[in-house]
Scaffold this motif. Structure first.
Motif, PDB file in Angstrom:
ATOM      1  N   LYS A  78       0.836  -1.186   0.000  1.00  0.00           N
ATOM      2  CA  LYS A  78       0.000   0.000   0.000  1.00  0.00           C
ATOM      3  C   LYS A  78       0.880   1.249   0.000  1.00  0.00           C
ATOM      4  CE  LYS A  78      -4.307  -1.604   1.958  1.00  0.00           C
ATOM      5  NZ  LYS A  78      -5.038  -1.020   0.835  1.00  0.00           N
ATOM      6  N   SER A  80       0.889   3.892   1.678  1.00  0.00           N
ATOM      7  CA  SER A  80       1.283   4.374   2.995  1.00  0.00           C
ATOM      8  C   SER A  80       2.357   3.499   3.633  1.00  0.00           C
ATOM      9  CB  SER A  80       0.059   4.429   3.920  1.00  0.00           C
ATOM     10  OG  SER A  80      -0.552   3.154   4.027  1.00  0.00           O
ATOM     11  N   SER A  81       2.529   2.274   3.130  1.00  0.00           N
ATOM     12  CA  SER A  81       3.518   1.358   3.705  1.00  0.00           C
ATOM     13  C   SER A  81       4.890   1.510   3.062  1.00  0.00           C
ATOM     14  CB  SER A  81       3.046  -0.095   3.541  1.00  0.00           C
ATOM     15  OG  SER A  81       1.826  -0.315   4.195  1.00  0.00           O
ATOM     16  N   ARG A 200     -11.024   4.160  10.327  1.00  0.00           N
ATOM     17  CA  ARG A 200      -9.763   4.869  10.207  1.00  0.00           C
ATOM     18  C   ARG A 200     -10.032   6.206   9.513  1.00  0.00           C
ATOM     19  NH1 ARG A 200      -8.839  -0.546   8.922  1.00  0.00           N
ATOM     20  NH2 ARG A 200      -7.309  -1.584  10.277  1.00  0.00           N
ATOM     21  N   GLU A 203     -10.406   5.924   5.812  1.00  0.00           N
ATOM     22  CA  GLU A 203     -11.658   5.274   5.417  1.00  0.00           C
ATOM     23  C   GLU A 203     -12.816   6.259   5.489  1.00  0.00           C
ATOM     24  OE1 GLU A 203     -10.429   0.796   7.044  1.00  0.00           O
ATOM     25  OE2 GLU A 203     -11.662   2.133   8.277  1.00  0.00           O
ATOM     26  N   ASN A 224      -9.899   3.478   1.100  1.00  0.00           N
ATOM     27  CA  ASN A 224      -9.063   4.128   2.098  1.00  0.00           C
ATOM     28  C   ASN A 224      -8.225   5.181   1.390  1.00  0.00           C
ATOM     29  OD1 ASN A 224      -8.003   4.460   4.743  1.00  0.00           O
ATOM     30  ND2 ASN A 224      -6.164   3.317   4.158  1.00  0.00           N
ATOM     31  N   VAL A 226      -5.259   7.928   1.654  1.00  0.00           N
ATOM     32  CA  VAL A 226      -4.124   8.347   2.486  1.00  0.00           C
ATOM     33  C   VAL A 226      -3.284   9.367   1.734  1.00  0.00           C
ATOM     34  CG1 VAL A 226      -4.009   6.184   3.770  1.00  0.00           C
ATOM     35  CG2 VAL A 226      -2.729   6.407   1.641  1.00  0.00           C
ATOM     36  N   PRO A 237      -9.188  -0.846   1.866  1.00  0.00           N
ATOM     37  CA  PRO A 237      -8.921  -0.731   3.306  1.00  0.00           C
ATOM     38  C   PRO A 237      -7.616  -1.425   3.672  1.00  0.00           C
ATOM     39  CG  PRO A 237     -11.221  -1.244   2.943  1.00  0.00           C
ATOM     40  CD  PRO A 237     -10.541  -1.363   1.600  1.00  0.00           C
ATOM     41  N   LYS A 238      -7.123  -1.132   4.849  1.00  0.00           N
ATOM     42  CA  LYS A 238      -5.788  -1.573   5.265  1.00  0.00           C
ATOM     43  C   LYS A 238      -5.589  -3.070   5.117  1.00  0.00           C
ATOM     44  CE  LYS A 238      -2.465  -1.069   9.029  1.00  0.00           C
ATOM     45  NZ  LYS A 238      -2.226  -0.490  10.382  1.00  0.00           N
ATOM     46  N   THR A 239      -6.597  -3.859   5.486  1.00  0.00           N
ATOM     47  CA  THR A 239      -6.453  -5.312   5.410  1.00  0.00           C
ATOM     48  C   THR A 239      -6.909  -5.874   4.071  1.00  0.00           C
ATOM     49  OG1 THR A 239      -8.631  -5.577   6.436  1.00  0.00           O
ATOM     50  CG2 THR A 239      -6.717  -5.605   7.898  1.00  0.00           C
ATOM     51  N   HIS A 240      -7.187  -4.975   3.109  1.00  0.00           N
ATOM     52  CA  HIS A 240      -7.640  -5.357   1.769  1.00  0.00           C
ATOM     53  C   HIS A 240      -9.040  -5.991   1.773  1.00  0.00           C
ATOM     54  CE1 HIS A 240      -3.688  -4.551   0.010  1.00  0.00           C
ATOM     55  NE2 HIS A 240      -3.167  -5.204   1.038  1.00  0.00           N
ATOM     56  N   HIS A 302      -6.651   9.042  15.586  1.00  0.00           N
ATOM     57  CA  HIS A 302      -6.592   7.606  15.864  1.00  0.00           C
ATOM     58  C   HIS A 302      -7.082   7.295  17.271  1.00  0.00           C
ATOM     59  CE1 HIS A 302      -5.354   3.780  14.154  1.00  0.00           C
ATOM     60  NE2 HIS A 302      -4.914   3.419  15.347  1.00  0.00           N
TER      61      HIS A 302
END
Length: 363
Positions: A78, A80-81, A200, A203, A224, A226, A237-240, A302
């Motif tokens: 992602k 952001s990663s 989040r 999101e 999501n 970012v 989303p973060k977890t796909h 957060h």
């Protein structure tokens, strides 16, 4: 494999002809005796069969040769990663190890490097998180080298890493959440949704009118958004995994009104109709100023996600429900992150066990 004799100007020598695991036909020359050649042949055959074989020349590759390709292969991550990994590689790993042959990298040298890492201008030690990222990148590159048979083991494994100081979760009560939201002006509804659904920030700002189901009182989370290097990146989303979150009944009407006529337009846009920037850590933005007025400063977006978890636990929701609401990859992640919220459950279990013993006449 086979052992053959050949003649040189210095006399008889022996060589071993063999095939590497990738099918390459090659040889090892220069043995003074047949016995030495046979012993080497036996060792190679054993290493190939047990998966321990290492290329004689592979370890000569520089860290930069492998690392540059490793970074390119991370394009599936992602947006952001990526920055933490690329920053760690280009700012810390490559400058130190880029010209070093991977077979010359030693465990003790890595340990000393991690311990001595500093910020780019060298004025202070790098944070524990920064050191861990740098080590993670180096270790991952070397781990791939092991898998490719270039080196026998990963010298970065087992290096003692600094412990991260875990930030204490901030939980607002329902009263504090509503008071804080009331200080947020046009962002009041957004803040309440963050505090009650656990979405989040990315999101929430990616929501459109079409994501709201006013009949079932659910919001579909499929995107999501970012900010990366000043540009917005919209992905999954973060977890796909997509999920839905429930809208508390008292908020349903307000959410429905906000979604009317929006269709595929953003539900919570900025003043120009674009994606709403995440409030920075600065103490002079709308979020921080509202937190000060509400008496809950310092507070981050957060922390509202933590608040949603806390409120859900206090309603009696089980961990699997909270996991689904927050979009965690597993219930274990939820428990690890919010173990302090479940401490009271231990007392409840003890009371119920006591009641059971009394009912059974054992107490």
């Amino acid at each position: 494999m086979s052992v053959q004799k050949y003649t040189t100007a210095k006399g008889t020598r022996w060589r071993v002809l063999f095939t590497t695991p990738d099918g390459t036909r090659t040889q090892k020359r220069g043995f003074l005796t047949k016995t030495a050649a046979k012993a080497w042949e036996t060792k190679q055959a054993s290493d190939i069969l047990t998966g321990q074989w290492v290329s004689n020349s592979g370890g000569n590759s520089s860290l930069a040769e492998l690392g540059d390709e490793w970074i390119k292969r991370k394009n599936y991550l992602k947006p952001s990663s990526m920055p933490p990994l690329t920053n760690a590689y280009w700012n810390h790993v490559r400058p130190k190890w880029g010209n070093t042959r991977i077979k010359d990298i030693r465990h003790s040298d890595i340990a000393a490097w991690v311990d001595g890492l500093t910020t780019l201008n060298g004025d202070r030690p790098l944070s524990a998180t920064g050191k861990r990222y740098a080590h993670q990148v180096l270790s991952s590159i070397l781990r791939d080298a092991v898998k490719d048979g270039l080196i026998p083991s990963n010298p970065a494994e087992g290096v003692t890493l600094p412990r991260k100081n875990k930030k204490q979760n901030t939980y607002l009560t329902a009263a504090q959440l509503h008071h804080f939201a009331s200080q947020c002006g046009d962002h009041e509804l957004l803040v309440l949704l963050l505090g009650y659904t656990g979405m989040r920030w990315g999101e929430a700002i990616a929501l459109t009118g079409d994501d709201v189901n006013t009949v079932t009182r659910r919001i579909s989370i499929t995107k999501n958004a970012v900010w990366v290097n000043g540009h917005i990146k919209v992905g999954t989303p973060k977890t796909h995994e997509n999920r839905t979150v429930p809208i508390p009944r008292f908020l349903a009407r307000r959410v429905a009104e906000a979604a009317v006529g929006k269709g595929d337009c953003l539900l919570f846009p900025d003043s120009h109709g674009g994606y709403l920037p995440r409030p920075s850590s600065s103490s002079s933005n709308w979020f921080a100023n509202a937190a000060k007025r509400a008496g809950v400063y310092p507070l981050t977006p957060h922390d509202l996600r933590h608040t949603a978890a806390s409120l859900a636990v206090h309603t009696g929701a089980n961990v699997k429900v909270i996991q689904r609401m927050l979009g965690h990859s597993s219930a274990v992640e939820t428990l690890n992150r919010y173990a302090d919220l479940f401490d009271s459950d231990l007392d409840e279990v003890a009371e119920k066990l006591d009641a059971l013993a009394r009912e059974s006449g054992f107490a």
